[in-house]
Design an enzyme around this catalytic site. Structure first.
Site, PDB file in Angstrom:
ATOM      1  N   CYS A   1     -57.287 121.038 159.586  1.00  0.00           N
ATOM      2  CA  CYS A   1     -57.511 122.469 159.349  1.00  0.00           C
ATOM      3  C   CYS A   1     -57.815 122.732 157.861  1.00  0.00           C
ATOM      4  O   CYS A   1     -58.843 122.312 157.375  1.00  0.00           O
ATOM      5  CB  CYS A   1     -56.333 123.283 159.868  1.00  0.00           C
ATOM      6  SG  CYS A   1     -56.732 125.032 160.045  1.00  0.00           S
TER       7      CYS A   1
ATOM      8  N   GLU B   1     -51.785 117.863 166.339  1.00  0.00           N
ATOM      9  CA  GLU B   1     -50.324 117.691 166.296  1.00  0.00           C
ATOM     10  C   GLU B   1     -49.566 118.562 167.290  1.00  0.00           C
ATOM     11  O   GLU B   1     -48.371 118.393 167.463  1.00  0.00           O
ATOM     12  CB  GLU B   1     -49.805 117.975 164.876  1.00  0.00           C
ATOM     13  CG  GLU B   1     -49.900 119.428 164.414  1.00  0.00           C
ATOM     14  CD  GLU B   1     -51.254 119.799 163.808  1.00  0.00           C
ATOM     15  OE1 GLU B   1     -52.251 119.131 164.140  1.00  0.00           O
ATOM     16  OE2 GLU B   1     -51.309 120.752 163.021  1.00  0.00           O
TER      17      GLU B   1
ATOM     18  N   HIS C   1     -56.163 121.174 165.865  1.00  0.00           N
ATOM     19  CA  HIS C   1     -54.817 120.674 165.566  1.00  0.00           C
ATOM     20  C   HIS C   1     -54.365 119.624 166.575  1.00  0.00           C
ATOM     21  O   HIS C   1     -53.894 119.972 167.655  1.00  0.00           O
ATOM     22  CB  HIS C   1     -53.827 121.834 165.517  1.00  0.00           C
ATOM     23  CG  HIS C   1     -54.043 122.709 164.331  1.00  0.00           C
ATOM     24  ND1 HIS C   1     -53.401 122.509 163.130  1.00  0.00           N
ATOM     25  CD2 HIS C   1     -54.880 123.752 164.137  1.00  0.00           C
ATOM     26  CE1 HIS C   1     -53.819 123.410 162.249  1.00  0.00           C
ATOM     27  NE2 HIS C   1     -54.707 124.184 162.834  1.00  0.00           N
TER      28      HIS C   1
END
Lengths: 315, 191
Positions: free
Chosen positions: B81, B171, B169
């Protein structure tokens, strides 16, 4: 991978070294605080006192059940009904961040009173990772002030102990299962309680409405899950919107508030997808709420946003 | 054990990056983005993740000491990001506020085959987004790896160095192949 057994062993060790005197645990009866309480009880035994505060913003029958649970877990405990104190503090308060901070502050003042009376130096809280992440700091933006982190007053006298600070809910559940706690799968309930499920001022009357609506949503969804109609959501509840819309009741005009139903899937609350609730279950929720709360509520909506862009609770 | 640190740029999901790496048995730690490169280097790390964060890379060009890491590192770096946007800017690309910012569930399309960072990831997959800015001009030395409907530069890598940037993202739990991407990155760091 996260190893619950090792975590338990290490945490009990750390708590034994860290806590020299007497400690109180802020006990809501949820997975996080119950786990923390049981770990602390194993670490320091009689020097621990569990304190449950009925804020007046608890769910139906919640505080009674929590009291029972503290007894079952053989915790030294105190039960404090502070409903009036919380209602007074939140009078005319509409801003969600103000609500959260007032509630956080009130909790601490109550704990400090107990601590002073009983010679307690430490406050144990069931804070988990998303609480401090979302509360923000010099580096991170504040998404919402979790009452147990961003809601803490600056001039706090008690020393804070947070054994679950680095882990997430799915990991806390693993710890709870190893500890054999029956609440291991219980859905999260925020510390500020129903106060942040009422948009605008959280008056006692509005609290009664949202409490009943939450009870219906929980029951209907739990029945549907038991019948295998849907997957168990991470969290499921009702939100009261004090906006009035027009309805019709027995050929007469109705002009009542709105209940929003919220249900999401997640493992850690850091991202969420709204739940896929079958039509017939939504139907049951809608009819039950409007029939039970007919004079107050005549419109039900379902929240279809993910996190991001929204969050789980509305405030 | 491979050692990958997470540089904290103030993201909501920095700690999730740490957790995903830890779950993969990587030796990992969150470090502030004010840490000197020399200090990281002396800890013999095998790779670095530059987290996302609230800083608007489309508006300013500051992200702690991330520039120093990108300049001096001889190990793999994964920018996520804001970390990805900063990487693009640092190497001469352009970052602007998004015409259509993306939040939540988005479909990602991979544009190249046999990319190690996307090993085991299907051509189309669900990823989770949360950004106000995006890379609009790829730096010269980088290759474009993935896009979405409203954001044409979703993933990139340097042609000669092990530097990777992701706008989405990996994660978070809801990104379908997120953990796989971290596993791929950890494998790149082992080399």
């Amino acid at each position: 991978m996260f190893d619950a057994e090792k975590f338990i062993e290490k945490t009990i060790d750390t708590l034994q070294t860290e806590i020299k005197g007497r400690a109180l645990i802020a006990f809501s009866g949820g997975v996080d605080s119950t786990c923390s309480a049981v770990l602390a009880n194993k670490a320091i035994g009689d020097r621990l006192i569990a304190v449950h505060v009925d804020t007046g913003y608890m769910r139906k029958n919640e505080s009674i059940n929590v009291k029972k649970m503290m007894e079952e877990l053989s915790l030294n405990h105190r039960f404090i009904d502070a409903s009036q104190e919380f209602y007074n503090a939140l009078k005319d308060v509409k801003d969600p961040e103000k609500k959260r901070k007032i509630i956080g502050g009130n909790f601490i003042r109550i704990f400090e009173r107990v601590a002073e009376k009983e010679g307690i130096e430490y406050l144990i809280q069931g804070t988990i990772a998303p609480d401090w992440i979302e509360s923000g700091n010099h580096l991170r933006d504040t998404i919402k002030s979790h009452h147990n982190v961003g809601g803490l007053p600056e001039n706090m006298k008690l020393k804070l102990v947070e054994p679950l600070r680095e882990i997430y809910k799915d990991e806390v559940r693993k710890v709870a299962r190893v500890l054999g706690l029956k609440i291991s799968e219980r859905q999260p309930f925020p510390g500020p309680g129903l106060a942040i499920r009422i948009i605008g001022e959280a008056t006692p009357e509005r609290t009664d409405v949202v409490r009943e609506a939450c009870y219906i949503v929980e029951n209907e969804i739990e029945h549907a899950v038991d019948k295998g109609l849907m997957e168990k959501p991470w969290q499921y509840f009702a939100v009261l919107l004090p906006v009035r819309t027009v309805g019709v009741h027995g050929d007469k005009r109705a002009y009542g508030n709105i209940i929003a139903v919220r249900a999401v899937q997640s493992i850690d609350a850091m991202t969420c997808a709204y739940s896929d609730i079958p039509q017939e279950v939504l139907d049951g929720i809608s009819t039950k709420i409007t029939n039970t709360l007919g004079n107050k509520i005549n419109r039900i909506v379902y929240d279809i946003t993910n996190k991001p862009p929204s969050t789980v609770e509305w405030e | 054990m491979v050692r990958i640190y997470v540089i904290d740029n103030g993201g909501q999901w920095t700690h999730r990056e740490w957790r995903t790496l830890r779950d993969l048995d990587v030796d990992t730690k969150i470090v502030p983005n004010t840490t000197d490169f020399q200090e990281l280097y002396s800890e013999e790390i095998d790779g670095l993740v530059l987290s996302g964060g609230a800083p608007r890379i489309g508006l300013t060009n500051r992200l702690g000491k991330c520039g120093e890491y990108l300049e001096k590192a001889d190990f793999p770096i994964l920018g996520i990001c804001a970390g990805h946007q900063f990487m693009a800017r640092f190497f001469g690309g352009e970052v602007k506020p998004s015409k259509i910012p993306e939040f939540g569930k988005i479909e990602l399309t991979l544009l190249r085959e046999d990319e190690e960072i996307f090993e085991g990831v299907t051509k189309k997959s669900i990823v989770w987004e949360s950004h106000n800015d995006e890379v609009i001009v790829l730096p010269k030395k980088f290759l474009l790896l993935a896009e979405s409907e409203n954001c044409k530069i979703q993933a990139m890598r340097h042609k000669g160095k092990p530097l990777y940037g992701l706008q989405f993202h990996p994660e978070v739990e809801h990104t379908a192949y997120g953990e796989q991407i971290f596993k791929n990155f950890a494998n790149l760091c082992k080399k």
